[in-house]
Design a protein around this motif. Structure first.
Motif, short mmCIF file in Angstrom:
data_model
loop_
_atom_site.label_atom_id
_atom_site.label_comp_id
_atom_site.label_asym_id
_atom_site.label_seq_id
_atom_site.Cartn_x
_atom_site.Cartn_y
_atom_site.Cartn_z
N ILE A 9 0.82 -1.13 -0.14
CA ILE A 9 0.00 0.14 0.12
C ILE A 9 0.98 1.20 -0.07
O ILE A 9 0.30 2.27 -0.66
N GLY A 10 1.80 1.16 0.57
CA GLY A 10 2.97 2.63 0.68
C GLY A 10 2.60 3.16 1.97
O GLY A 10 1.68 2.67 2.55
N ASN A 11 3.37 4.30 2.02
CA ASN A 11 3.04 5.24 3.14
C ASN A 11 2.45 6.52 2.57
O ASN A 11 3.03 7.18 1.96
N HIS A 12 1.24 6.70 3.18
CA HIS A 12 0.39 8.00 2.34
C HIS A 12 1.06 9.27 3.21
O HIS A 12 0.68 10.10 2.36
N HIS A 13 1.91 9.28 4.13
CA HIS A 13 2.41 10.67 4.36
C HIS A 13 3.64 11.01 3.31
O HIS A 13 3.85 12.22 3.18
N LEU A 14 4.16 10.05 2.91
CA LEU A 14 5.37 10.32 2.09
C LEU A 14 5.19 10.43 0.57
O LEU A 14 3.91 10.03 0.16
N MET A 15 6.06 10.92 0.02
CA MET A 15 6.06 10.98 -1.51
C MET A 15 5.99 9.50 -2.19
O MET A 15 6.47 8.68 -1.53
N SER A 16 5.37 9.54 -3.42
CA SER A 16 5.34 7.94 -3.88
C SER A 16 5.39 8.03 -5.61
O SER A 16 4.85 8.92 -6.10
N GLU A 17 6.11 7.27 -5.79
CA GLU A 17 6.27 7.06 -7.40
C GLU A 17 4.81 6.40 -8.06
O GLU A 17 4.60 7.11 -8.94
N PHE B 79 -0.94 18.60 4.78
CA PHE B 79 -1.43 17.39 5.57
C PHE B 79 -2.75 17.69 6.21
O PHE B 79 -3.07 17.05 7.11
N ILE B 80 -3.57 18.54 5.41
CA ILE B 80 -4.90 18.84 6.10
C ILE B 80 -5.85 17.76 5.61
O ILE B 80 -6.80 17.60 6.22
N HIS B 81 -5.46 17.03 4.67
CA HIS B 81 -6.52 15.91 4.06
C HIS B 81 -5.78 14.70 4.09
O HIS B 81 -4.63 14.55 3.45
N ILE B 82 -6.06 13.66 4.94
CA ILE B 82 -5.44 12.57 4.93
C ILE B 82 -6.39 11.24 4.64
O ILE B 82 -7.45 11.31 4.98
N SER B 83 -5.80 10.24 3.94
CA SER B 83 -6.20 8.86 3.69
C SER B 83 -5.43 7.64 3.73
O SER B 83 -4.69 7.79 2.66
N THR B 84 -5.29 7.08 4.63
CA THR B 84 -4.22 5.90 4.63
C THR B 84 -4.10 5.06 3.42
O THR B 84 -3.16 4.78 2.90
N PHE B 85 -5.49 4.81 3.26
CA PHE B 85 -5.34 3.64 2.00
C PHE B 85 -5.69 4.63 0.79
O PHE B 85 -5.67 3.85 -0.60
N GLY B 86 -5.82 5.56 0.47
CA GLY B 86 -6.09 6.56 -0.59
C GLY B 86 -4.83 6.50 -1.49
O GLY B 86 -3.83 6.71 -1.27
#
Ligand SMILES: Cc1ncc(COP(=O)(O)O)c(C=O)c1O
Length: 415
Positions: A86-94, A287-294
């Motif tokens: 799933i990756g980490n939703h806080h970090l940048m992602s390829e 960081f005002i909108h968060i979705s762990t699995f988004g």
């Protein structure tokens, strides 16, 4: 061992009633529907207990745009699972960067930026949050009888029957009749953050707006500085014969929401796509909108494959050709069954059959289970049967659908 049909069906229904939804089990028992998805492939779904087979013309509102279990989508997920999770939703992602770039390339104008989510309601909530954050205004205008999901802000845009038990809901939400520019003009003002409509409201009964409606909506939003949000959860991703339903009206919204079909029917993922000028708010508050699995990283590769399939040369042309076949077939059915089938609503493969009486919708859906078709009546106008076949449907299968509908309408007439 197969995962499908592991025990007697009666026992399965009992366990579903006991542990999942006693209300649903009771409802389906009362109306005489015991169909449970078992094997599924392409346009077909089979009952868990065996031979009964339906053509899926509901497709969960577009989840199964590519049919069931499209081999390329499954392969994309399997391949992604070899290396990713799933990756980490806080970090940048390829994967999120690649998918967002692809979506931006597929959108008109400068709809260049994406917030990922898991469900359509969540994606609509995100759109409304962005519009309110950007404008600093409270009011959100939506359509009576429209549907944008059952999460917090999306729920507040929707029908009274779903909102009322959960009040108090957030304030500032007003509704207008869909397709009526005068009503929108009367409701919109300097306090309006957003106007949100489905391109073709499905739950309302596949209602086609006047051809110049969205150009008028665009103009009013521009005039009052309101954000124009278009919900393409059902109409997007090729359903209307173009990549986005709103393209067929020649209008560019400020925010476009896509969901269901982006999953390929395999891995849930949604996107709220917005224009560059709205970026300041999220830039300042990343960081005002968060979705762990988004925007799960494996889901991104599923969605990328879905988009690759839609972008194949000839794909949208195929949708338009199948739409033409449906147009001919449905027009024949309308002449033959004019007493019950009073109108055919169609844009591409987004279709609705308007029946003579709201009391006809539920039995028409029931008839489908007997004559090989999964179609559901529209919840907010039960005189309309929604018809959303997979976009991958072939000419002979269109023929089967028309044949089934013929039998269903004959049965309805002779009841
Ligand atoms: C037009 C539209 N918008 C939003 C939603 C909400 O999507 P979800 O059920 O994934 O939250 C739906 C679901 O049916 C829909 O049809």
């Amino acid at each position: 061992m197969s995962l499908i049909g592991q025990g007697p069906k009666d026992n399965l229904i009992e366990r579903f009633a006991r542990h999942v939804s006693s209300g649903k089990a009771e409802f389906f028992s009362q109306v005489g529907v015991d169909f449970i998805f078992g094997k599924r492939e392409g346009v077909y779904v089979w009952d868990v207990a065996g031979e009964r087979r339906l053509i899926d013309c509901h497709c969960n509102g577009g989840v199964f745009n590519l049919g069931h279990r499209h081999p390329r989508v499954i392969a994309a997920l399997k391949c992604a699972l070899d290396e990713l999770d799933i990756g980490n939703h806080h970090l940048m992602s390829e994967p999120r960067a690649l998918l967002a770039e692809r979506l931006a390339n597929l959108c008109p104008g400068d709809l260049n930026r994406v917030v990922f989510g898991v469900g359509g309601g969540e994606a609509v909530d995100t759109a409304i949050k962005l519009a309110r954050g950007h404008t600093g205004r409270p009011k959100v205008i939506s359509a009576h009888g429209g549907y944008h999901g059952h999460t917090g802000l999306a729920l507040a845009t929707g029908d009274e029957q779903y909102r009322q038990p959960f009040e108090p809901l957030p304030g500032g939400f007003v509704q207008v009749p869909f397709g009526d520019l005068g009503a929108l003009e009367a409701a919109i003002g300097d306090d309006t953050a957003a106007v949100i409509f489905e391109t073709i409201p499905a739950t309302m009964g596949i209602v086609l707006p006047p051809e110049d409606y969205f150009a008028g909506v665009r103009q009013l939003c521009d005039c009052f500085g309101a954000v124009m949000i278009i919900d393409e959860v059902q109409t997007g991703l090729g359903r209307c014969g173009e990549m986005w339903g709103i393209n067929t009206y020649g209008v560019i919204p400020d925010i476009l929401v896509t969901a269901k079909g982006l999953s390929g029917g395999i891995y849930p993922i949604t996107a709220t796509i917005y224009r560059d000028h709205l970026d300041r708010f999220l830039h300042d508050h990343p960081f005002i909108h968060i979705s762990t699995f988004g925007g799960s990283e494996v889901g991104c590769y599923v969605a990328l494959e879905v988009l690759s399939i839609l972008q194949e040369p000839g794909f949208l042309e195929h949708v338009r050709q199948m739409a033409d076949l449906f147009r001919d077939g449905l027009s024949r059915l309308q002449s033959k069954h004019s007493r019950v089938l009073v109108e055919v609503r169609q844009r591409g493969l987004m279709m609705g059959l308007k029946l003579a009486d709201p009391a006809y919708g539920p039995p028409m859906t029931l008839a489908g289970f007997h004559f090989g078709l999964l179609t559901l009546y529209a919840n907010h106008d039960q005189s309309v049967n929604q018809l959303l076949p997979p976009l991958t449907i072939q000419a002979d299968e269109v023929g089967q659908v028309i044949e089934s509908l013929d039998k269903m309408l004959t049965w309805l007439e002779n009841r």
